[in-house]
Scaffold this motif. Structure first.
Motif, PDB file in Angstrom:
ATOM      1  N   SER A 197     -50.934  34.384 -32.328  1.00 10.07           N
ATOM      2  CA  SER A 197     -49.634  34.514 -32.965  1.00 10.07           C
ATOM      3  C   SER A 197     -48.550  34.952 -31.927  1.00 10.07           C
ATOM      4  N   PHE A 198     -48.932  35.839 -30.776  1.00 16.46           N
ATOM      5  CA  PHE A 198     -47.935  36.061 -29.897  1.00 16.46           C
ATOM      6  C   PHE A 198     -47.290  34.889 -29.218  1.00 16.46           C
ATOM      7  N   ILE A 199     -48.403  33.787 -28.982  1.00 16.47           N
ATOM      8  CA  ILE A 199     -48.025  32.573 -28.230  1.00 16.47           C
ATOM      9  C   ILE A 199     -47.260  31.825 -29.178  1.00 16.47           C
ATOM     10  N   ARG A 200     -47.277  31.746 -30.283  1.00 15.32           N
ATOM     11  CA  ARG A 200     -46.384  31.145 -31.219  1.00 15.32           C
ATOM     12  C   ARG A 200     -45.013  31.891 -30.954  1.00 15.32           C
ATOM     13  N   THR A 201     -44.859  32.888 -31.164  1.00 12.68           N
ATOM     14  CA  THR A 201     -43.646  33.845 -31.268  1.00 12.68           C
ATOM     15  C   THR A 201     -42.930  33.612 -29.846  1.00 12.68           C
ATOM     16  N   VAL A 202     -43.474  33.669 -28.876  1.00 14.44           N
ATOM     17  CA  VAL A 202     -42.976  33.796 -27.473  1.00 14.44           C
ATOM     18  C   VAL A 202     -42.591  32.000 -27.246  1.00 14.44           C
ATOM     19  N   ALA A 203     -43.377  31.277 -27.816  1.00 16.94           N
ATOM     20  CA  ALA A 203     -42.865  29.839 -27.770  1.00 16.94           C
ATOM     21  C   ALA A 203     -41.763  29.513 -28.391  1.00 16.94           C
ATOM     22  N   THR A 204     -41.692  30.178 -29.883  1.00 16.38           N
ATOM     23  CA  THR A 204     -40.488  29.800 -30.756  1.00 16.38           C
ATOM     24  C   THR A 204     -39.209  30.511 -29.889  1.00 16.38           C
ATOM     25  N   ILE A 205     -39.207  31.636 -29.311  1.00 16.58           N
ATOM     26  CA  ILE A 205     -38.184  32.315 -28.673  1.00 16.58           C
ATOM     27  C   ILE A 205     -37.702  31.427 -27.436  1.00 16.58           C
ATOM     28  N   ALA A 206     -38.819  31.009 -26.597  1.00 14.90           N
ATOM     29  CA  ALA A 206     -38.610  30.036 -25.518  1.00 14.90           C
ATOM     30  C   ALA A 206     -37.587  28.899 -25.708  1.00 14.90           C
ATOM     31  N   ALA A 207     -38.446  28.185 -26.760  1.00 17.01           N
ATOM     32  CA  ALA A 207     -37.723  27.050 -27.149  1.00 17.01           C
ATOM     33  C   ALA A 207     -36.319  27.110 -27.733  1.00 17.01           C
ATOM     34  N   ALA A 222     -43.950  24.712 -33.101  1.00 18.89           N
ATOM     35  CA  ALA A 222     -44.094  24.045 -34.565  1.00 18.89           C
ATOM     36  C   ALA A 222     -45.568  23.955 -34.993  1.00 18.89           C
ATOM     37  N   THR A 223     -46.345  23.428 -34.056  1.00 23.70           N
ATOM     38  CA  THR A 223     -47.943  23.354 -34.512  1.00 23.70           C
ATOM     39  C   THR A 223     -48.526  24.627 -34.865  1.00 23.70           C
ATOM     40  N   LEU A 224     -48.376  25.835 -34.171  1.00 25.47           N
ATOM     41  CA  LEU A 224     -48.807  27.107 -34.457  1.00 25.47           C
ATOM     42  C   LEU A 224     -48.436  27.667 -35.720  1.00 25.47           C
ATOM     43  N   THR A 225     -47.125  27.171 -35.979  1.00 19.96           N
ATOM     44  CA  THR A 225     -46.531  27.877 -37.276  1.00 19.96           C
ATOM     45  C   THR A 225     -47.339  27.345 -38.330  1.00 19.96           C
ATOM     46  N   ARG A 226     -47.914  25.968 -38.182  1.00 15.91           N
ATOM     47  CA  ARG A 226     -48.614  25.706 -39.329  1.00 15.91           C
ATOM     48  C   ARG A 226     -50.199  26.130 -39.701  1.00 15.91           C
ATOM     49  N   LEU A 227     -50.704  27.088 -38.784  1.00 16.78           N
ATOM     50  CA  LEU A 227     -51.685  27.650 -38.639  1.00 16.78           C
ATOM     51  C   LEU A 227     -51.643  29.065 -39.527  1.00 16.78           C
ATOM     52  N   PRO A 228     -52.844  29.493 -40.159  1.00 18.22           N
ATOM     53  CA  PRO A 228     -52.701  30.802 -40.817  1.00 18.22           C
ATOM     54  C   PRO A 228     -52.709  31.978 -39.911  1.00 18.22           C
ATOM     55  N   LEU A 229     -51.776  32.321 -39.168  1.00 17.82           N
ATOM     56  CA  LEU A 229     -51.539  33.314 -38.322  1.00 17.82           C
ATOM     57  C   LEU A 229     -50.800  34.278 -38.664  1.00 17.82           C
ATOM     58  N   PRO A 230     -50.834  35.524 -38.242  1.00 16.21           N
ATOM     59  CA  PRO A 230     -49.981  36.775 -38.593  1.00 16.21           C
ATOM     60  C   PRO A 230     -48.403  36.275 -38.640  1.00 16.21           C
ATOM     61  N   LEU A 244     -45.862  24.872 -20.056  1.00  9.49           N
ATOM     62  CA  LEU A 244     -45.462  23.795 -20.707  1.00  9.49           C
ATOM     63  C   LEU A 244     -44.189  23.520 -20.309  1.00  9.49           C
ATOM     64  N   THR A 245     -43.832  22.138 -20.750  1.00  7.18           N
ATOM     65  CA  THR A 245     -42.356  21.696 -20.640  1.00  7.18           C
ATOM     66  C   THR A 245     -41.635  22.334 -21.868  1.00  7.18           C
ATOM     67  N   VAL A 246     -40.247  21.991 -21.824  1.00  7.23           N
ATOM     68  CA  VAL A 246     -39.492  22.613 -22.912  1.00  7.23           C
ATOM     69  C   VAL A 246     -39.870  21.924 -24.009  1.00  7.23           C
ATOM     70  N   ALA A 247     -40.057  20.792 -23.949  1.00  8.06           N
ATOM     71  CA  ALA A 247     -40.436  19.857 -25.312  1.00  8.06           C
ATOM     72  C   ALA A 247     -41.709  20.219 -25.767  1.00  8.06           C
ATOM     73  N   GLU A 248     -42.622  20.559 -25.029  1.00  9.73           N
ATOM     74  CA  GLU A 248     -44.042  20.869 -25.230  1.00  9.73           C
ATOM     75  C   GLU A 248     -44.021  22.150 -26.017  1.00  9.73           C
ATOM     76  N   THR A 249     -43.075  23.070 -25.136  1.00  6.50           N
ATOM     77  CA  THR A 249     -43.203  24.509 -26.081  1.00  6.50           C
ATOM     78  C   THR A 249     -42.783  24.426 -27.438  1.00  6.50           C
ATOM     79  N   ALA A 250     -41.702  23.615 -27.781  1.00 13.56           N
ATOM     80  CA  ALA A 250     -41.204  23.520 -29.202  1.00 13.56           C
ATOM     81  C   ALA A 250     -42.325  23.117 -30.162  1.00 13.56           C
ATOM     82  N   GLU A 251     -42.941  22.047 -29.384  1.00 19.88           N
ATOM     83  CA  GLU A 251     -44.210  21.299 -30.260  1.00 19.88           C
ATOM     84  C   GLU A 251     -45.077  22.324 -30.511  1.00 19.88           C
ATOM     85  N   LEU A 252     -45.716  23.225 -29.468  1.00 21.14           N
ATOM     86  CA  LEU A 252     -46.547  23.951 -29.647  1.00 21.14           C
ATOM     87  C   LEU A 252     -46.068  25.260 -30.721  1.00 21.14           C
TER      88      LEU A 252
END
Length: 289
Positions: A253-263, A217-225, A207-215
């Motif tokens: 949830s790991f994808i969400r977390t790595v995306a959050t750290i990366a962004a 944010a999007t995953l944060t809205r799901l009922p993940l751990p 993903l690009t940097v902007a797409e990573t931030a979007e992912l």
């Protein structure tokens, strides 16, 4: 044993600014950039050390010290200008063709354009040597692995991002939700340059940097751990008894977390199976950072 699937922190800007221009210039001129020529030299030195440790009757002619210079020689005599002519690859060398990728067959897609003027020379065309793109593909992986990848986390074994589709269906995530397209990008952008010839090995997508931030944010809205966005917290989560109760949700949830750290650090993410920066550095005689 299956291929380890991992999500990496990915320096997309370095990839766009260094790796993509070096590869497109190599195809257009056959002359490696200075830093790429140095990598070829390092590969040669590393190969000498390996060959010196082998019996005399086991010397090979398919090492990267020979394959990549031969690749450069090929494009000196048969240049290919992707920047000017290619519509099958995006500007960051992502797969942009019309065919949905089926990784179960273990083959890379081929370009079927009948109008491209580079058709007789381009390694991606269907009527070329079926292994013509392989040395370039492996070089692409080596450069990403040694120059653009940061920390990673294991997300599964022998899986692709399609693994999460049933989870999204269970949660009734709409077909138009951005999370579906972003996960699909992680699955398919490496279909031309990235996928190896196994079923799941290689670079699947990025993903690009902007797409990573979007992912993120999007995953944060799901009922993940829920846990702090750190690699240490992911390690703890993976070892927790409830992690295996719903591994797809834990893995996502790991994808969400790595995306959050990366962004947060101005980086993006990349999905790869059995791509090891440490192994590539050892292979090419590079110091481990």
């Amino acid at each position: 044993m299956g291929a380890d699937a991992e999500i990496f922190v990915f320096d997309y800007e370095r990839y766009r600014g260094e790796v993509v221009p070096a590869l497109t210039a190599l195809l257009r001129t056959g002359s490696p950039a200075t830093w790429l020529a140095d990598l070829f030299t390092r590969a040669a030195h590393a190969a000498v050390a390996v060959e010196n440790s082998r019996p005399a009757d086991h010397a090979g002619d398919d090492g990267y010290d020979l394959v990549w210079p031969r690749l450069a020689g090929r494009f000196r005599s048969e240049p290919v200008d992707l920047v000017r002519h290619c519509t099958w690859l995006g500007s960051d060398l992502r797969y942009a063709g019309p065919t949905r990728v089926d990784r179960s067959v273990g083959k890379r897609v081929r370009c079927g354009s009948l109008a491209c003027p580079e058709r007789p020379r381009c390694p991606f065309h269907r009527d070329n040597d079926p292994h013509g793109a392989e040395p370039l593909n492996v070089l692409h992986e080596a450069l990403i692995a040694t120059r653009c990848l940061g920390p990673s986390v294991f997300v599964g074994r022998t899986i692709t991002p399609d693994y999460y589709v049933p989870l999204l269906e269970r949660w009734e995530v709409p077909a138009a939700d951005p999370v579906r397209g972003l996960l699909d990008a992680l699955a398919t952008r490496g279909a031309a340059l990235g996928h190896q010839y196994g079923v799941t090995e290689g670079i699947h997508g990025w993903l690009t940097v902007a797409e990573t931030a979007e992912l993120a944010a999007t995953l944060t809205r799901l009922p993940l751990p829920r846990y702090p966005p750190t690699f240490a917290a992911m390690t703890t989560q993976k070892a927790s008894p409830e992690a295996d109760d719903d591994w797809p949700a834990t893995s996502l949830s790991f994808i969400r977390t790595v995306a959050t750290i990366a962004a947060a650090g101005g980086r993006s993410i990349l999905w790869a199976n059995d791509v090891s920066p440490e192994s590539w550095r050892e292979e090419l005689g590079l110091p481990n950072d």
